[in-house]
Enzyme design. Structure first.
Site, mmCIF file in Angstrom:
data_model
loop_
_atom_site.group_PDB
_atom_site.id
_atom_site.type_symbol
_atom_site.label_atom_id
_atom_site.label_comp_id
_atom_site.label_asym_id
_atom_site.label_seq_id
_atom_site.Cartn_x
_atom_site.Cartn_y
_atom_site.Cartn_z
ATOM 1 N N LYS A 22 0.831 -1.208 0.000
ATOM 2 C CA LYS A 22 0.000 0.000 0.000
ATOM 3 C C LYS A 22 0.862 1.254 0.000
ATOM 4 O O LYS A 22 0.662 2.166 -0.812
ATOM 5 C CB LYS A 22 -0.895 0.003 1.232
ATOM 6 C CG LYS A 22 -1.525 1.367 1.562
ATOM 7 C CD LYS A 22 -2.160 1.352 2.927
ATOM 8 C CE LYS A 22 -2.687 2.723 3.325
ATOM 9 N NZ LYS A 22 -1.630 3.639 3.807
ATOM 10 N N ASN A 23 1.819 1.334 0.923
ATOM 11 C CA ASN A 23 2.608 2.555 1.048
ATOM 12 C C ASN A 23 3.458 2.819 -0.190
ATOM 13 O O ASN A 23 3.722 3.973 -0.525
ATOM 14 C CB ASN A 23 3.485 2.487 2.298
ATOM 15 C CG ASN A 23 2.671 2.575 3.576
ATOM 16 O OD1 ASN A 23 1.527 3.029 3.565
ATOM 17 N ND2 ASN A 23 3.239 2.126 4.685
ATOM 18 N N CYS A 123 -5.667 9.342 8.883
ATOM 19 C CA CYS A 123 -5.805 8.726 10.203
ATOM 20 C C CYS A 123 -5.436 9.704 11.310
ATOM 21 O O CYS A 123 -4.467 10.458 11.190
ATOM 22 C CB CYS A 123 -4.903 7.497 10.317
ATOM 23 S SG CYS A 123 -5.448 6.095 9.351
ATOM 24 N N ARG A 128 0.812 15.409 12.186
ATOM 25 C CA ARG A 128 1.728 15.105 11.092
ATOM 26 C C ARG A 128 1.757 16.280 10.124
ATOM 27 O O ARG A 128 1.174 16.234 9.052
ATOM 28 C CB ARG A 128 1.290 13.821 10.383
ATOM 29 C CG ARG A 128 1.322 12.615 11.306
ATOM 30 C CD ARG A 128 1.208 11.332 10.540
ATOM 31 N NE ARG A 128 -0.154 11.083 10.117
ATOM 32 C CZ ARG A 128 -0.524 10.011 9.403
ATOM 33 N NH1 ARG A 128 0.367 9.126 9.042
ATOM 34 N NH2 ARG A 128 -1.786 9.829 9.069
ATOM 35 N N ASP A 313 4.389 1.232 11.957
ATOM 36 C CA ASP A 313 3.192 0.576 11.417
ATOM 37 C C ASP A 313 3.026 -0.854 11.923
ATOM 38 O O ASP A 313 2.008 -1.493 11.635
ATOM 39 C CB ASP A 313 3.235 0.564 9.884
ATOM 40 C CG ASP A 313 2.733 1.870 9.286
ATOM 41 O OD1 ASP A 313 2.311 2.753 10.059
ATOM 42 O OD2 ASP A 313 2.761 2.003 8.048
ATOM 43 N N ARG A 405 -8.562 0.219 3.775
ATOM 44 C CA ARG A 405 -7.557 1.140 3.257
ATOM 45 C C ARG A 405 -6.215 0.453 3.062
ATOM 46 O O ARG A 405 -5.388 0.918 2.266
ATOM 47 C CB ARG A 405 -7.379 2.327 4.207
ATOM 48 C CG ARG A 405 -8.561 3.285 4.272
ATOM 49 C CD ARG A 405 -8.242 4.462 5.185
ATOM 50 N NE ARG A 405 -6.937 5.017 4.849
ATOM 51 C CZ ARG A 405 -5.959 5.205 5.728
ATOM 52 N NH1 ARG A 405 -6.124 4.884 6.997
ATOM 53 N NH2 ARG A 405 -4.812 5.715 5.348
#
Length: 427
Positions: A22-23, A123, A128, A313, A405
């Site tokens: 995903k990232n 999220c 951030r 993560d 997600r």
């Protein structure tokens, strides 16, 4: 709204395929903005965030074509073409759903000379800010303005000039943004204290495949020689090291025996090392990893850190696993200041966890008990699924859109290796 029901206590066993990351995918998708030729991404995971990013690209006139594939297959092939950009504004309605949307800022200003992007959402796992993104872009020639909740970056004369920037702290997203902007700058750029995550290596390799010139890939110093234009390419998204680590924790917490296929073990070394320290047996065979848990889990002391350290993560998943360890574990979160929102939900299932600032002490419980729980963010939701797999009775996880997600067809993958899990709607 959908919920996931898990009837725990079943040992997981078998082979489990790992999807594209995903990232990495969310970093590779905006590369399509850098060329007027087609960019084809293979091994693209079927995820809500990927779909959302595709919709965002459509806002700029990018065509997206998904090759025909069977619904039961994992992964997709998507071809994107930004033949002519029809806009350079990323609207709030799309950006608010996903922080990764900020990654269009660099490639848009790099190619079009300007970009206007809504301040991002995503999220709620801590503050951030995007100040490092903007300072890095300024260092290579961008002018930054703020107006009505939007940030506008522009290149005087229509093209960035290149430059040098040293990150005061490691930032994955900011490194990605400035690299994408710098590859088409007039002159050279030097990025110091750059993030070294495998997903950034994947981005750099894709850009090189598109004609970018850079050295130092995988190190903390990136030397980029700007080129006039990039061309199209076909590139495969790297395996998802966080998904693989999550399912490795599923094997550990259920006393299971899972072989994870399609992985890159070196990219998840810190996770595999930590599992080994917890008493889990790890066997690496090329692009597969066998994870076997036969005895009690040992407690751990872990601190999150930028790559190659232990990934933030993976913190929530390890916390769930260590809730059943034989002793007290200490977890310290150094990346995000508000990433323990899953603790009260795990406590509802019988976990003994005390949070003191950025440190959590997890005392292993004799058992966990199923309960209705609520997901608060992507990785927190996976921690609740892991706890449910090992708990006695039924666990109901709500707000599963968080899971969608980042985990491709989670229920199908877990059901195939023995979990009693299903998705149900409120109707």
């Amino acid at each position: 709204m959908d919920r996931i029901l898990i009837r725990g206590g079943r040992r997981l066993s078998g082979k489990l395929p790992i999807s594209g990351a995903k990232n990495a995918a969310l970093t590779l998708l905006p590369c399509a903005l850098l060329t007027d030729e087609p960019l084809t991404l293979r091994n693209l995971p079927r995820l809500a965030d990927v779909d959302s990013f595709g919709h965002l690209l459509n806002q700029f006139g990018v065509s997206t074509l998904i090759e025909g594939s069977r619904p039961e297959d994992f992964g997709r092939v998507m071809t994107m073409r930004a033949g002519r950009l029809t806009g350079t504004t990323a609207p709030y309605d799309i950006v608010r759903k996903m922080r990764a949307s900020i990654l269009v800022l660099g490639p848009l200003v790099g190619r079009a000379g300007e970009a206007t992007v809504s301040l991002p959402g995503g999220c709620a796992i801590g503050n951030r800010p995007i100040d490092l993104h903007l300072k890095a872009l300024e260092a290579i020639g961008a002018t930054i303005e703020f107006t009505a909740g939007y940030v506008k970056a522009s290149a005087p004369g229509g093209r960035l000039k290149g430059g040098r920037y040293t990150f005061p702290i490691v930032s994955v997203g900011a490194t990605e943004n400035v690299v994408m902007a710098a590859v088409t700058a007039r002159g050279p750029s030097r990025i110091e204290n750059a993030a070294r995550e495998p997903e950034i290596v994947d981005l750099c390799r894709c850009l090189v495949a598109m004609g970018a010139r850079m050295e130092g890939i995988g190190t903390e110093t990136l030397e980029i020689e700007g080129v006039d234009r990039l061309h199209g390419a076909t590139y495969a998204v790297m395996p998802d090291r966080i998904e693989a680590g999550s399912y490795a924790c599923a094997a550990a917490i259920t006393g299971g025996d899972l072989t994870l296929t399609g992985v890159a073990p070196d990219d998840m070394r810190a996770t595999l090392d930590a599992l080994g320290q917890a008493g889990v047996t790890i066997e690496e065979r090329g692009n597969s990893v066998r994870v076997t848990a036969t005895g009690p889990l040992a407690p751990l002391t872990l601190s999150t850190a930028p790559y190659p350290g232990f990934a933030t993560d993976m913190q929530a998943q390890f916390m769930a696993m260590l809730a059943l360890a034989d002793g007290a574990s200490v977890l310290t979160e150094t990346i995000f200041e508000n990433r323990y929102m899953h603790v009260p939900e795990l406590a509802r299932m019988g976990a003994d966890i005390q949070v003191r600032g950025r440190t959590a002490v997890v005392r292993g419980a004799a058992r966990l008990t199923g309960a209705p729980v609520m997901a608060t963010d992507l990785r927190a939701s996976m921690s609740l699924v892991l706890a449910g797999l090992a708990a006695e009775g039924e666990t109901q996880v709500s707000r599963v859109y968080h899971l969608d997600r980042g985990y491709e067809r989670l229920e199908e993958k877990l059901s195939a290796v023995g979990a009693d899990i299903e998705r149900v709607g409120d109707g």
